[in-house]
Design a protein around this motif. Structure first.
Motif, PDB file in Angstrom:
ATOM      1  N   GLY A 313    -102.777 -14.759 -63.470  1.00  0.00           N
ATOM      2  CA  GLY A 313    -101.740 -14.209 -64.544  1.00  0.00           C
ATOM      3  C   GLY A 313    -101.101 -15.320 -65.446  1.00  0.00           C
ATOM      4  N   ASP A 314    -100.346 -15.185 -66.421  1.00  0.00           N
ATOM      5  CA  ASP A 314     -99.922 -16.016 -67.205  1.00  0.00           C
ATOM      6  C   ASP A 314     -98.450 -16.491 -67.109  1.00  0.00           C
ATOM      7  OD1 ASP A 314    -102.129 -16.129 -68.912  1.00  0.00           O
ATOM      8  OD2 ASP A 314    -101.744 -14.506 -69.948  1.00  0.00           O
ATOM      9  N   HIS A 315     -98.185 -17.609 -66.879  1.00  0.00           N
ATOM     10  CA  HIS A 315     -96.595 -17.758 -66.793  1.00  0.00           C
ATOM     11  C   HIS A 315     -96.660 -19.519 -66.877  1.00  0.00           C
ATOM     12  CE1 HIS A 315     -92.566 -18.792 -64.967  1.00  0.00           C
ATOM     13  NE2 HIS A 315     -92.572 -17.550 -65.517  1.00  0.00           N
ATOM     14  N   ASP A 316     -95.453 -20.074 -67.250  1.00  0.00           N
ATOM     15  CA  ASP A 316     -95.484 -21.549 -67.585  1.00  0.00           C
ATOM     16  C   ASP A 316     -95.511 -22.525 -66.335  1.00  0.00           C
ATOM     17  OD1 ASP A 316     -95.276 -21.294 -70.205  1.00  0.00           O
ATOM     18  OD2 ASP A 316     -93.273 -21.044 -70.251  1.00  0.00           O
ATOM     19  N   ALA A 317     -95.176 -21.781 -65.332  1.00  0.00           N
ATOM     20  CA  ALA A 317     -95.113 -22.444 -63.950  1.00  0.00           C
ATOM     21  C   ALA A 317     -95.897 -21.713 -62.833  1.00  0.00           C
ATOM     22  CB  ALA A 317     -93.602 -22.928 -63.331  1.00  0.00           C
ATOM     23  N   ARG A 318     -97.039 -21.999 -62.725  1.00  0.00           N
ATOM     24  CA  ARG A 318     -98.009 -21.308 -61.754  1.00  0.00           C
ATOM     25  C   ARG A 318     -97.815 -22.047 -60.445  1.00  0.00           C
ATOM     26  NH1 ARG A 318    -103.834 -19.392 -64.118  1.00  0.00           N
ATOM     27  NH2 ARG A 318    -103.068 -18.648 -66.224  1.00  0.00           N
ATOM     28  N   PHE A 319     -97.500 -22.937 -60.023  1.00  0.00           N
ATOM     29  CA  PHE A 319     -97.410 -23.860 -58.788  1.00  0.00           C
ATOM     30  C   PHE A 319     -96.052 -23.877 -58.314  1.00  0.00           C
ATOM     31  CE2 PHE A 319    -101.549 -25.019 -60.641  1.00  0.00           C
ATOM     32  CZ  PHE A 319    -102.478 -24.976 -59.620  1.00  0.00           C
ATOM     33  N   HIS A 320     -95.778 -23.641 -57.143  1.00  0.00           N
ATOM     34  CA  HIS A 320     -94.526 -23.767 -56.567  1.00  0.00           C
ATOM     35  C   HIS A 320     -93.822 -25.000 -56.746  1.00  0.00           C
ATOM     36  CE1 HIS A 320     -91.949 -21.626 -53.919  1.00  0.00           C
ATOM     37  NE2 HIS A 320     -91.129 -22.735 -53.658  1.00  0.00           N
ATOM     38  N   PRO A 321     -92.566 -24.995 -57.392  1.00  0.00           N
ATOM     39  CA  PRO A 321     -91.829 -26.463 -57.508  1.00  0.00           C
ATOM     40  C   PRO A 321     -91.834 -27.232 -56.199  1.00  0.00           C
ATOM     41  CG  PRO A 321     -90.671 -24.713 -58.487  1.00  0.00           C
ATOM     42  CD  PRO A 321     -91.917 -23.950 -57.632  1.00  0.00           C
ATOM     43  N   LEU A 322     -91.849 -28.450 -56.463  1.00  0.00           N
ATOM     44  CA  LEU A 322     -91.890 -29.603 -55.217  1.00  0.00           C
ATOM     45  C   LEU A 322     -90.688 -30.137 -55.225  1.00  0.00           C
ATOM     46  CD1 LEU A 322     -95.494 -31.260 -55.707  1.00  0.00           C
ATOM     47  CD2 LEU A 322     -94.904 -29.208 -54.275  1.00  0.00           C
ATOM     48  N   PRO A 323     -90.178 -30.663 -53.874  1.00  0.00           N
ATOM     49  CA  PRO A 323     -88.894 -31.378 -53.746  1.00  0.00           C
ATOM     50  C   PRO A 323     -88.967 -32.688 -54.409  1.00  0.00           C
ATOM     51  CG  PRO A 323     -89.799 -30.530 -51.566  1.00  0.00           C
ATOM     52  CD  PRO A 323     -91.081 -30.001 -52.498  1.00  0.00           C
ATOM     53  N   ASP A 324     -88.029 -33.422 -54.664  1.00  0.00           N
ATOM     54  CA  ASP A 324     -87.964 -34.492 -55.441  1.00  0.00           C
ATOM     55  C   ASP A 324     -89.032 -35.623 -54.560  1.00  0.00           C
ATOM     56  OD1 ASP A 324     -86.618 -33.793 -57.518  1.00  0.00           O
ATOM     57  OD2 ASP A 324     -84.660 -34.539 -56.524  1.00  0.00           O
ATOM     58  N   ALA A 325     -89.037 -35.749 -53.383  1.00  0.00           N
ATOM     59  CA  ALA A 325     -89.468 -36.536 -52.376  1.00  0.00           C
ATOM     60  C   ALA A 325     -91.089 -36.554 -52.627  1.00  0.00           C
ATOM     61  CB  ALA A 325     -89.190 -36.738 -50.935  1.00  0.00           C
ATOM     62  N   MET A 326     -91.541 -35.204 -52.575  1.00  0.00           N
ATOM     63  CA  MET A 326     -92.848 -34.836 -52.787  1.00  0.00           C
ATOM     64  C   MET A 326     -93.301 -35.244 -54.047  1.00  0.00           C
ATOM     65  SD  MET A 326     -95.654 -33.896 -51.102  1.00  0.00           S
ATOM     66  CE  MET A 326     -94.620 -32.935 -49.559  1.00  0.00           C
ATOM     67  N   ARG A 327     -92.575 -35.101 -55.071  1.00  0.00           N
ATOM     68  CA  ARG A 327     -92.829 -35.115 -56.537  1.00  0.00           C
ATOM     69  C   ARG A 327     -93.171 -36.714 -56.632  1.00  0.00           C
ATOM     70  NH1 ARG A 327     -90.257 -31.841 -61.031  1.00  0.00           N
ATOM     71  NH2 ARG A 327     -90.144 -33.793 -62.195  1.00  0.00           N
ATOM     72  N   LYS A 328     -92.510 -37.450 -55.980  1.00  0.00           N
ATOM     73  CA  LYS A 328     -92.578 -38.981 -56.160  1.00  0.00           C
ATOM     74  C   LYS A 328     -93.928 -39.362 -55.755  1.00  0.00           C
ATOM     75  CE  LYS A 328     -87.549 -39.896 -56.307  1.00  0.00           C
ATOM     76  NZ  LYS A 328     -86.507 -40.820 -55.723  1.00  0.00           N
ATOM     77  N   LEU A 329     -94.205 -38.809 -54.312  1.00  0.00           N
ATOM     78  CA  LEU A 329     -95.488 -39.228 -53.787  1.00  0.00           C
ATOM     79  C   LEU A 329     -96.660 -38.768 -54.677  1.00  0.00           C
ATOM     80  CD1 LEU A 329     -94.915 -38.298 -49.993  1.00  0.00           C
ATOM     81  CD2 LEU A 329     -95.105 -40.300 -50.839  1.00  0.00           C
ATOM     82  N   HIS A 330     -96.662 -37.594 -55.284  1.00  0.00           N
ATOM     83  CA  HIS A 330     -97.592 -37.152 -56.026  1.00  0.00           C
ATOM     84  C   HIS A 330     -97.665 -38.262 -57.323  1.00  0.00           C
ATOM     85  CE1 HIS A 330     -97.716 -33.399 -54.001  1.00  0.00           C
ATOM     86  NE2 HIS A 330     -98.531 -32.795 -54.762  1.00  0.00           N
ATOM     87  N   GLN A 331     -96.791 -38.547 -57.860  1.00  0.00           N
ATOM     88  CA  GLN A 331     -96.775 -39.466 -59.023  1.00  0.00           C
ATOM     89  C   GLN A 331     -97.102 -40.919 -58.513  1.00  0.00           C
ATOM     90  OE1 GLN A 331     -92.590 -38.931 -60.113  1.00  0.00           O
ATOM     91  NE2 GLN A 331     -93.169 -37.972 -61.876  1.00  0.00           N
TER      92      GLN A 331
END
Length: 356
Positions: A313-331
């Motif tokens: 389907g079409d939407h701007d955010a397909r993946f579930h938002p991540l918590p800040d700590a997880m975002r930092k690990l990904h980055q």
């Protein structure tokens, strides 16, 4: 150099040049899973020619194949030796490749019992965002920042590196299989699947849709027969049942309507959302066909202890938002492997490619 080495060298040069110019690249193999995630605005980096099984040791239950190897070809070779990819990956088309399968990290109905795609990855050869050829897994190279980088590639959607080859653990094919079908409502099916999960029966699939619970049994013939007698239900003789479930080609999951994948605890009650739902992985994976507001779907999944992904389907955010700590690990991992943010930018999260 061999033809394959020439190809790898050419890919490295392209990535290195893109790194120098901060030019985005869209990695592509068979293209069967291009609909997953967000579209990538970049020059195509075709890896489909990286084909062939590099090493296969049936006695060690290990196979290594290049990323562009067709999944069907690999599965045929394994079947000839009585073995299989135990995570039962979906193909979504005849051109499905091993690289695309691992990059998206998808597993089929057998996943709770045979392991996830990530669990079976033993090692990888990867071209990072600088154009360097790296080896991960085993004793070949220490992983970046203490992470198991080979397994991080599973589900990274090509944002961490261009897969060149993958080593996987394989398992023997079961001697016997049987599928039972029971007529149950969703609530009763959830209870039933959780009850069976605590029993010593050789389950390898548990799927519910529109009032029917399908239970697959795999193992020694005597064990399958005993479980079939104990569990009860009608025998389902449809040879393509689990292929359709795997490929999302059931009456509910096939089609063009928005399809959500909800990952929740197996015993969680059916989500109170508009639309129709199917239960897979013994109830831990739910498929929702619905036009419901994305925020509502995700909030419902979170309250149940899980998360939701817009699979189709079409939407701007397909993946579930991540918590800040997880975002930092990904980055942090992204910065280590692709500092210029050129590999499949935007395929997962826009903020992941902040270097660009």
């Amino acid at each position: 150099m061999t033809g394959t080495e020439d190809l790898i060298s050419a890919l490295r040069e392209r990535v290195a040049a893109a790194h120098e110019r901060s030019t985005p690249l869209a990695i592509r193999g068979g293209g069967t899973k291009a609909f997953l995630g967000h579209p990538v605005d970049g020059a195509f980096l075709d890896v489909s020619a990286l084909t062939g099984i590099v090493d296969y040791q049936p006695g060690e239950l290990v196979v290594t194949a290049r990323a562009g190897t067709r999944l069907a070809e690999l599965e045929t070779v394994l079947a000839e030796q009585g073995q299989m990819l135990s995570f039962e990956p979906p193909h979504f088309g005849a051109d499905a490749t091993l690289g695309g399968t691992i990059a998206t990290g998808l597993s089929g109905p057998r996943r709770p019992w045979g392991g996830a795609a990530r669990d079976l990855v033993l090692g990888t050869r990867v071209i990072n965002g600088r154009g360097e050829l790296l080896h991960f897994g085993g004793d070949v190279m220490k992983n970046v920042a203490g992470y198991d980088v080979s397994r991080l590639m599973a589900g990274a959607y090509g944002t961490l590196g261009v897969l060149v080859s993958i080593s996987l653990k394989v398992l023997p094919r079961p001697a016997a299989e049987a599928t039972l079908v029971q007529q149950l409502d969703a609530t009763t099916a959830i209870t039933r699947m959780n009850e069976l999960a605590g029993k010593p029966w050789p389950l390898s699939g548990a799927y519910w849709e529109t009032g029917e619970l399908y239970l697959r049994l795999s193992g020694a013939e005597r064990a399958v027969d005993a479980a079939r007698d104990a569990i009860g239900g009608d025998v389902d003789d449809d040879p393509d049942r689990w292929t359709r479930i795997r490929e999302l080609q059931t009456p509910l999951t096939a089609g063009a309507e928005p399809l959500w994948r909800l990952s929740v605890p197996p015993a969680a009650p059916l989500a109170d959302l508009p639309g129709d739902q199917a239960l897979d992985w013994g109830g831990a994976q739910r498929w929702l066909v619905s036009d419901a507001d994305p925020a509502t779907v995700r909030d419902t999944a979170e309250k149940a202890g899980g998360h939701a992904t817009l699979f189709r389907g079409d939407h701007d955010a397909r993946f579930h938002p991540l918590p800040d700590a997880m975002r930092k690990l990904h980055q942090r991992v992204k910065q280590s492997l692709d500092p210029a943010g050129i590999l499949n930018p935007g395929r997962l999260y826009p903020w992941l490619d902040s270097a660009r």
